[in-house]
Design a protein around this motif. Structure first.
Motif, PDB file in Angstrom:
ATOM      1  N   UNK A 400      12.572  17.023   1.673  1.00  0.00           N
ATOM      2  CA  UNK A 400      13.308  18.277   1.529  1.00  0.00           C
ATOM      3  C   UNK A 400      12.450  19.373   0.942  1.00  0.00           C
ATOM      4  N   UNK A 401      11.230  19.525   1.464  1.00  0.00           N
ATOM      5  CA  UNK A 401      10.277  20.462   0.890  1.00  0.00           C
ATOM      6  C   UNK A 401      10.403  21.844   1.505  1.00  0.00           C
ATOM      7  N   UNK A 402      10.377  22.860   0.651  1.00  0.00           N
ATOM      8  CA  UNK A 402      10.216  24.220   1.137  1.00  0.00           C
ATOM      9  C   UNK A 402       8.795  24.389   1.679  1.00  0.00           C
ATOM     10  N   UNK A 403       8.624  25.398   2.526  1.00  0.00           N
ATOM     11  CA  UNK A 403       7.312  25.661   3.106  1.00  0.00           C
ATOM     12  C   UNK A 403       7.002  24.846   4.338  1.00  0.00           C
ATOM     13  N   UNK A 404       8.011  24.145   4.892  1.00  0.00           N
ATOM     14  CA  UNK A 404       7.767  23.278   6.050  1.00  0.00           C
ATOM     15  C   UNK A 404       7.848  24.011   7.383  1.00  0.00           C
ATOM     16  N   UNK A 405       8.735  24.975   7.522  1.00  0.00           N
ATOM     17  CA  UNK A 405       9.114  25.486   8.840  1.00  0.00           C
ATOM     18  C   UNK A 405       7.931  26.035   9.623  1.00  0.00           C
ATOM     19  N   UNK A 406       7.036  26.783   8.984  1.00  0.00           N
ATOM     20  CA  UNK A 406       5.931  27.407   9.727  1.00  0.00           C
ATOM     21  C   UNK A 406       4.900  26.372  10.174  1.00  0.00           C
ATOM     22  N   UNK A 407       4.347  25.520   9.301  1.00  0.00           N
ATOM     23  CA  UNK A 407       3.416  24.502   9.823  1.00  0.00           C
ATOM     24  C   UNK A 407       4.070  23.557  10.807  1.00  0.00           C
ATOM     25  N   UNK A 408       5.354  23.240  10.613  1.00  0.00           N
ATOM     26  CA  UNK A 408       6.053  22.410  11.588  1.00  0.00           C
ATOM     27  C   UNK A 408       6.123  23.075  12.948  1.00  0.00           C
ATOM     28  N   UNK A 409       6.364  24.398  12.952  1.00  0.00           N
ATOM     29  CA  UNK A 409       6.425  25.137  14.210  1.00  0.00           C
ATOM     30  C   UNK A 409       5.062  25.189  14.890  1.00  0.00           C
ATOM     31  N   UNK A 410       3.993  25.324  14.115  1.00  0.00           N
ATOM     32  CA  UNK A 410       2.655  25.316  14.705  1.00  0.00           C
ATOM     33  C   UNK A 410       2.365  23.983  15.382  1.00  0.00           C
ATOM     34  N   UNK A 411       2.783  22.892  14.764  1.00  0.00           N
ATOM     35  CA  UNK A 411       2.601  21.571  15.385  1.00  0.00           C
ATOM     36  C   UNK A 411       3.378  21.482  16.691  1.00  0.00           C
ATOM     37  N   UNK A 412       4.602  21.987  16.688  1.00  0.00           N
ATOM     38  CA  UNK A 412       5.410  21.952  17.908  1.00  0.00           C
ATOM     39  C   UNK A 412       4.763  22.763  19.017  1.00  0.00           C
ATOM     40  N   UNK A 413       4.164  23.887  18.633  1.00  0.00           N
ATOM     41  CA  UNK A 413       3.514  24.734  19.634  1.00  0.00           C
ATOM     42  C   UNK A 413       2.287  24.044  20.222  1.00  0.00           C
ATOM     43  N   UNK A 414       1.543  23.295  19.404  1.00  0.00           N
ATOM     44  CA  UNK A 414       0.397  22.544  19.919  1.00  0.00           C
ATOM     45  C   UNK A 414       0.875  21.468  20.891  1.00  0.00           C
ATOM     46  N   UNK A 415       1.942  20.763  20.508  1.00  0.00           N
ATOM     47  CA  UNK A 415       2.444  19.676  21.351  1.00  0.00           C
ATOM     48  C   UNK A 415       3.104  20.195  22.620  1.00  0.00           C
ATOM     49  N   UNK A 416       3.729  21.361  22.550  1.00  0.00           N
ATOM     50  CA  UNK A 416       4.470  21.914  23.694  1.00  0.00           C
ATOM     51  C   UNK A 416       4.048  23.368  23.909  1.00  0.00           C
ATOM     52  N   UNK A 417       2.854  23.595  24.447  1.00  0.00           N
ATOM     53  CA  UNK A 417       2.330  24.960  24.543  1.00  0.00           C
ATOM     54  C   UNK A 417       3.115  25.874  25.471  1.00  0.00           C
ATOM     55  N   UNK A 418       3.944  25.313  26.346  1.00  0.00           N
ATOM     56  CA  UNK A 418       4.667  26.137  27.318  1.00  0.00           C
ATOM     57  C   UNK A 418       6.148  26.319  26.963  1.00  0.00           C
ATOM     58  N   UNK A 419       6.526  25.877  25.761  1.00  0.00           N
ATOM     59  CA  UNK A 419       7.933  26.010  25.381  1.00  0.00           C
ATOM     60  C   UNK A 419       8.072  26.956  24.194  1.00  0.00           C
ATOM     61  N   UNK A 420       9.191  27.695  24.124  1.00  0.00           N
ATOM     62  CA  UNK A 420       9.390  28.567  22.963  1.00  0.00           C
ATOM     63  C   UNK A 420       9.637  27.760  21.705  1.00  0.00           C
ATOM     64  N   UNK A 421       9.120  28.250  20.588  1.00  0.00           N
ATOM     65  CA  UNK A 421       9.269  27.587  19.290  1.00  0.00           C
ATOM     66  C   UNK A 421       9.762  28.618  18.284  1.00  0.00           C
ATOM     67  N   UNK A 422      10.811  28.275  17.549  1.00  0.00           N
ATOM     68  CA  UNK A 422      11.350  29.171  16.529  1.00  0.00           C
ATOM     69  C   UNK A 422      11.394  28.432  15.194  1.00  0.00           C
ATOM     70  N   UNK A 423      10.981  29.132  14.139  1.00  0.00           N
ATOM     71  CA  UNK A 423      11.018  28.584  12.780  1.00  0.00           C
ATOM     72  C   UNK A 423      12.077  29.337  11.995  1.00  0.00           C
TER      73      UNK A 423
END
Length: 536
Positions: A400-423
Motif C-alpha cells: 500500500x505504498x504511495x508513489x507507485x502509480x507513475x513507475x507502475x504506469x511506465x512498466x505498463x507502457x514498456x510491456x504494452x507500447x501500443x496501448x493507452x496507459x493512465x496513472x
C-alpha cells in the motif's frame, strides 16, 4: 570465456526481460555495458524506489523477473521500499546492489551497510555474487523469484567479481524451466465436488494466485458453471471482465461486502493470499473451501477443505466435474454493484472524485491499462474503474505504498507500447514520484497522469476527522501544475469540471507525449464513503 556480468546479462535477457532499471554506482557499470552489448535497455531512474517498483510491475505483467540495481550504501537503502513492495505485492524481482570488494568491505566504514542483513526480512533469498558459482546463483534466483508466491531476490555484487571469468558447470541449469502439471486425480476431488454441488448459493473470492497460474479463464468458467458471484481483491481486478454479469466487485475488507458473502452458503476462495486482506479476524461463519497453489500458513481463512495444486488444471477439473449451480449469482452481483454505487454517490461542490472516475472510464478506450496510487482516492478508483482482462489494473495493495502509480504506469507502457496507459494518483503520491516525469520523457514512454488535487493528504485528514481531531499537518496545495509539467517536457491541463476533464483525457489520447491532468476535486465526501464501505 564469459565474465560474471556477461552471464548475468545473458540470463536476464533469456528470461524475457530485455532491460534493467535503476540508479547505478561504480560497481554497476560493467553489468550495464554487458547489457548494452546484448541490445538490452538501461533506464536511469531518478529514485531507486521507483526503479524497483517499475521492475516489479514488469514482473507482474510478464511473469519474467524485473531487474533493478542501485549503488552501495545510500542507493541500496533507498531501494528498500521498492523491494518491500515486491515482497508484499508478490512481484518477481531481482534487486542488485553494488558492494565493495572483500578487502574494502572487511575494513572500510564509509558507505558500508550490510545489505544482505538489511534486505533479509523482505526477500525470498539473498546472496553475494561469486564468479565461481554465478551460473547456479542466477538460475536459483530466477526460479525463486517466480515460484508461488512470487517475490524479490537480492544480489550483492562485489566489484571484484564483475569481470572475473565465470565458473563452468558440466550441465548448465535451465533459467526458466518448462514446468508441467498433471491433471488432478478425480477420485481425490470427490469430497470437494460433493461439497460444492451441495451448495445453493456459492460465492467466489478470487486472489493473486489466479494470476500466478494464468487461471483467469478457468476461474470464470467455474463461476459460470456454478452461477456464483465473483468478488476479487483489488490486485485481481480484471480476472473476470468487469462487465461480466457475475462480477460483483472488489473485496476491501469492509462492511459493504459482508451482506453478499453472508448470504452465501459456501465460500470458495481461489488463489487468495492473506496479504491481500485487511488485518482483521475472518468475519464469516459460512463454510469455506480454499483452492490455492501454495498452502496457507497463516490460518487467517478457516477453510474446511484446502486443495493445493496448479489452479489452471484444478479449476478446469472442477468445472468439468461439478454440476450446474443456482441462478442467484447474477442478481446478487448486480445488487452488490448497485449498493457500492449508492454508497459512493455522496454530494459534492464541484468535481467529485467519483464523477471524475466515471468520466475517465467513459472517455478512455476499453483496452486502457490503469495504475493506482495509495491514498483516499484509491477506494474510488478501485470501485469505479473497470478492467476487462488480467493485469490491466495495477496497484500497490500488500504494501500500500504511495508513489507507485507513475513507475507502475511506465512498466505498463514498456510491456504494452501500443496501448493507452493512465496513472491515477493523489497530489501527495504524485509528489513522491514527480522526478520520473523526466524518465517518461527521456525514455519516450508517454503516459497520462490524472492527479486528484485536493491540496492535502486526504486519507490522513479523513482519519483525523473520524477521530475528532482537527485538520493539521496534511496540507499540500499551491502547485503550479502547468509549469511543473513544462519543466519535465510534458503537457498539462488543470480541470475543475467534468467536461474539461473529458476534453483533457480525449486530447491526451492523440499525443505521443506524457500528459499531466490536475483534477481539482472536492473530497468532502470521503468520510461518508469510508463510513459506508469500510471501517477505519
Amino acid at each position: 570465456m564469459p565474465t560474471t556480468v556477461e552471464v548475468l546479462a545473458d540470463a536476464i535477457k533469456a528470461s524475457g526481460t530485455d532491460f534493467i532499471v535503476g540508479h547505478p554506482g561504480g560497481e554497476s557499470v560493467e553489468l550495464m555495458e554487458a547489457a548494452r552489448e546484448r541490445g538490452m535497455r538501461f533506464m536511469l531512474m531518478k529514485q531507486e524506489v521507483a526503479g524497483a517498483m517499475l521492475a516489479a510491475t514488469w514482473g507482474d505483467i510478464t511473469g519474467a523477473p524485473g531487474v533493478c540495481l542501485s549503488t552501495r550504501g545510500p542507493g541500496a537503502a533507498n531501494m528498500v521500499n521498492g523491494v518491500a513492495h515486491a515482497a508484499l505485492d508478490r512481484s518477481p524481482l531481482i534487486a542488485i546492489t553494488d558492494r565493495y570488494s572483500a578487502p574494502e568491505q572487511a575494513v572500510g566504514l564509509r558507505q558500508r551497510i550490510d545489505h544482505i542483513a538489511m534486505y533479509e526480512p523482505l526477500v525470498k533469498w539473498g546472496t553475494t555474487v561469486d564468479a565461481r558459482v554465478v551460473r547456479q546463483q542466477i538460475a536459483r534466483a530466477m526460479r525463486t523469484a517466480i515460484a508461488p508466491a512470487p517475490g524479490p531476490v537480492q544480489f550483492d555484487m562485489p566489484q571484484s567479481e564483475t569481470t572475473k571469468e565465470a565458473g563452468q558447470m558440466q550441465v548448465e541449469p535451465s533459467i526458466m524451466p518448462d514446468t508441467l502439471y498433471p491433471d488432478p486425480d478425480r477420485a481425490r476431488l470427490r469430497k470437494v465436488v460433493s461439497a460444492i454441488d451441495a451448495a445453493r448459493k456459492p460465492v467466489l473470492l478470487v486472489g493473486l494466485g489466479t494470476f500466478w497460474d494464468n487461471a483467469s479463464d478457468e476461474m470464470v468458467k467455474l463461476a459460470e458453471t456454478l452461477g456464483a458471484p465473483v468478488l476479487t481483491t483489488s490486485k485481481c481486478k480484471g480476472a473476470i471482465p468487469e462487465d461480466h454479469p457475475l462480477r460483483a466487485g472488489c473485496i476491501i475488507g469492509g462492511l459493504i461486502e459482508r451482506k453478499l458473502i453472508s448470504e452465501a452458503d459456501l465460500i470458495i476462495t481461489i488463489g487468495l493470499d492473506a496479504v491481500e486482506l485487511q488485518p482483521k479476524p475472518w468475519p464469516y461463519t459460512t463454510r469455506v473451501i480454499s483452492l490455492a497453489n501454495t498452502p496457507s500458513l497463516d490460518g487467517l481463512v478457516p477453510a474446511e477443505f484446502e486443495v493445493v495444486g496448479n489452479l489452471k488444471s484444478l479449476l478446469a477439473a472442477l468445472s468439468d466435474q461439478c454440476s450446474g449451480g443456482s441462478s442467484w449469482g447474477e442478481k446478487s452481483a448486480a445488487t452488490f454493484r448497485t449498493d457500492v454505487i449508492n454508497a459512493l454517490n455522496t454530494p459534492a461542490k464541484g468535481l467529485s472524485p467519483q464523477r471524475a472516475m466515471e468520466v475517465a472510464r467513459a472517455t478512455l478506450p476499453r483496452e486502457t491499462i490503469a495504475t493506482c496510487d495509495a491514498g483516499a482516492s484509491r477506494l474510488l478508483v478501485v470501485q469505479k474503474w473497470q478492467s476487462y482482462a488480467p493485469r490491466e489494473f495495477l496497484t500497490s495493495n500488500g504494501l500500500g505504498s504511495m508513489g507507485y502509480a507513475i513507475p507502475g504506469a511506465l512498466a505498463a507502457r514498456i510491456a504494452h507500447p501500443d496501448r493507452p496507459v493512465v496513472a491515477f494518483t493523489g497530489d501527495g503520491g504524485f509528489m513522491m514520484a514527480v522526478a520520473e516525469l523526466q524518465t517518461a520523457a527521456r525514455e519516450k514512454l508517454p503516459i497520462t497522469i490524472v492527479v486528484f488535487d485536493d491540496s492535502e493528504i486526504a486519507l490522513i485528514r479523513v482519519k483525523q476527522e473520524l477521530k475528532g481531531i482537527d485538520r493539521y499537518g496534511v496540507g499540500i496545495g499551491g502547485i503550479d501544475w502547468e509549469s511543473l509539467a513544462r519543466a519535465f517536457d510534458a503537457d498539462a491541463a488543470v480541470v475543475e469540471t467534468e467536461n474539461a476533464l473529458q476534453d483533457a483525457l480525449a486530447n491526451a489520447r492523440h499525443t505521443e507525449r506524457t500528459t499531466l491532468i490536475a483534477a481539482k476535486i472536492d473530497g468532502s465526501g470521503y468520510v461518508d464513503q469510508f463510513n459506508a464501505l469500510r471501517e477505519l
